[in-house]
Design an enzyme around this catalytic site. Structure first.
Site: not given
Length: 267
Positions: A131, A134, A212-213
């Protein structure tokens, strides 16, 4: 604290893969955190993994969607905890565990300190992703590329702020796991008009569309493809190219990749 027992992991895995299959999704790499699983339940991770893998088998047999797993370390649990996840991946391998990733607080826990965890994971034969790019800008991506054996970046969208970095990503064929809806929801960008997906693709970077989620951001993989078409002007041929780039960058074995590519090309 709700998802505790192995059967819970089985049920939520099957339910999610079913939702994906109904959107014509053919391959999913699920992120699984052994730390979360054991902390919440007190049950050994391998029991949860067995249940997840049973659900993956069931979904492929009944729905045709293929599932695989990333073991994910949570950076704000600390360096030692992340190394323990990598060591667990090495100690308890499974054919369906194909990747290792690092999630969590990007700004507070830069990637360089997790070098050993990634080396352990790579030595265990796992594909590596992190990750980065971002909430933190290009500096976090550069540190990850300099220190970790990654071939993919979770998000990576803020590479747009550094032309030299974009050239490096292209040269090294680093794949970006782009999640437009998540980026807007978390105010990485104020709207789709300012999101760099189109520019990254046009530059020639390897990009994929991701959720993503999904329950947290109220999004779906089909929705992300629809947004790419309606908000960014992607054509059907361009979206097919995005799918093929995603397959090439996946951590599936070569035989599975070939089968997935054929399914996309025949569609």
């Amino acid at each position: 604290h709700v998802i505790k027992k192995p059967q819970d992991y089985h049920d939520i895995t099957y339910d999610y893969l079913k939702r994906c299959a109904l959107q014509d999704c053919i391959y999913v790499e699920l992120m699984y955190s052994p730390e979360h699983a054991e902390r919440a339940s007190g049950i050994p991770s391998k029991e949860h993994v067995a249940a997840i893998c049973d659900a993956i088998d069931k979904a492929e047999q009944e729905l045709g969607v293929i599932g695989r797993i990333h073991n994910v370390a949570v950076r704000h649990y600390g360096v030692e905890a992340c190394e323990n996840v990598a060591l667990l991946s090495q100690k308890e391998p499974h054919d369906y565990i194909v990747g290792f990733g690092l999630a969590g607080d990007e700004k507070g826990f830069p990637p360089g300190q997790f070098k050993r965890a990634f080396e352990i994971a790579k030595d265990a034969g796992l594909g590596c992703t992190v990750h980065a790019g971002e909430m933190e800008g290009p500096v976090g991506i550069i540190e990850a590329l300099d220190n970790l054996p990654v071939t993919r970046l979770g998000h990576g969208v803020r590479s747009i702020e550094d032309e030299n970095l974009m050239a490096r990503l292209k040269d090294e064929n680093i794949h970006l796991e782009v999640c437009p809806t998540s980026n807007i929801a978390l105010s990485v960008y104020p709207d789709y008009e300012s999101h760099p997906l189109r520019k990254l693709f046009d530059y020639g970077l390897s990009v994929g569309l991701n959720t993503d989620d999904p329950p947290y951001f109220h999004c779906t993989i089909q929705g992300e493809y629809d947004i790419a078409k309606s908000k960014f002007g992607f054509t059907d041929d361009e979206l097919k190219k995005v799918s093929l780039m995603s397959i090439d960058a996946s951590f599936a074995d070569d035989a599975t990749k070939a089968k997935l590519r054929q399914r996309v090309l025949e569609d």
